[in-house]
Design an enzyme around this catalytic site. Sequence first.
Site, PDB file in Angstrom:
ATOM      1  N   LYS A 108     -29.258 -21.416  19.738  1.00 50.04           N
ATOM      2  CA  LYS A 108     -27.960 -21.579  20.379  1.00 50.04           C
ATOM      3  C   LYS A 108     -28.170 -22.173  21.773  1.00 50.04           C
ATOM      4  CE  LYS A 108     -24.057 -19.372  22.502  1.00 50.04           C
ATOM      5  NZ  LYS A 108     -23.589 -18.149  23.180  1.00 50.04           N
ATOM      6  N   ALA A 195     -17.229 -16.663  23.326  1.00 46.97           N
ATOM      7  CA  ALA A 195     -16.869 -16.262  24.692  1.00 46.97           C
ATOM      8  C   ALA A 195     -15.381 -15.968  24.827  1.00 46.97           C
ATOM      9  CB  ALA A 195     -17.249 -17.327  25.713  1.00 46.97           C
ATOM     10  N   THR A 218     -20.068  -9.024  24.964  1.00 46.76           N
ATOM     11  CA  THR A 218     -19.460  -8.095  25.921  1.00 46.76           C
ATOM     12  C   THR A 218     -18.346  -7.272  25.297  1.00 46.76           C
ATOM     13  OG1 THR A 218     -19.957  -9.673  27.687  1.00 46.76           O
ATOM     14  CG2 THR A 218     -18.395  -7.924  28.202  1.00 46.76           C
TER      15      THR A 218
END
Length: 266
Positions: A108, A195, A218
Amino acid sequence: MSNPQQSQSEGLTIAGKTYRSRLLVGSGKYRDLEQTRLATEASGAEIITVAIRRVNIGQDPNAPSLLDVVPPSQYTILPNTAGCYNAKDAVYTLQLARELLGGHKLVKLEVLGDEKTLFPNMPETLKAAETLVKDGFDVMVYCSDDPIQAKMLEDIGCVAVMPLASLIGSGMGILNPWNLSLIIEQSKVPVLVDAGVGTASDAAIAMELGCDGVLMNTAIAGAKDPIRMARAMKLAVEAGREAYLAGRIPKRFSASPSSPMEGRAT
């Protein structure tokens, strides 16, 4: 890219390999390696991203390794270039990862523009992508939600494009579904949101739009209960995919009765 006639069971194919799960997860920000293991298992993910500059996968033989709890025999390790701000550093980082992982090709790429927004630096991303593809890597690439630049990355030979939904770690969800839809419509390689996902509904929306998968870290690791959130994200991705394949009803400005009016008793 996505074909509404395909079933969920057909899975996600990247660089010639098919995965059952369309959820990809990161390996950072957890309390410890045991929590990393439990959350990863709960997510059902098969592709696990690893920040080579931040996580030990053998660089330090005297420290605990992530590979002890997320073994390559069970998962596809996806080394990434988190923390790189130019093409040269990103290329070097992934060449190091290839050595550490015995010739591993799937990577990635992310080249960041600044430390505040972590927005992708697209000129450097394009430069790095071209170098890595020529060097034999299968490149999945974090990019802006710009359809033109996404197409340029596909033309270079990247095996998947990964436009951001919103800023990394922001939890703001999908801020520009229209651009994302344009990228999905034009792409012949998998499109994965990368994201900005904050909760399960964000993941479901991405899949309902027609994304081939979602990558997050996250949103799971930063939750009050990461293991429960990992399970929620697994279900959200599956539900969103099924809803996309099922085909939603059109939005209307007027009501439409659930029961037919014809033949009713008077």
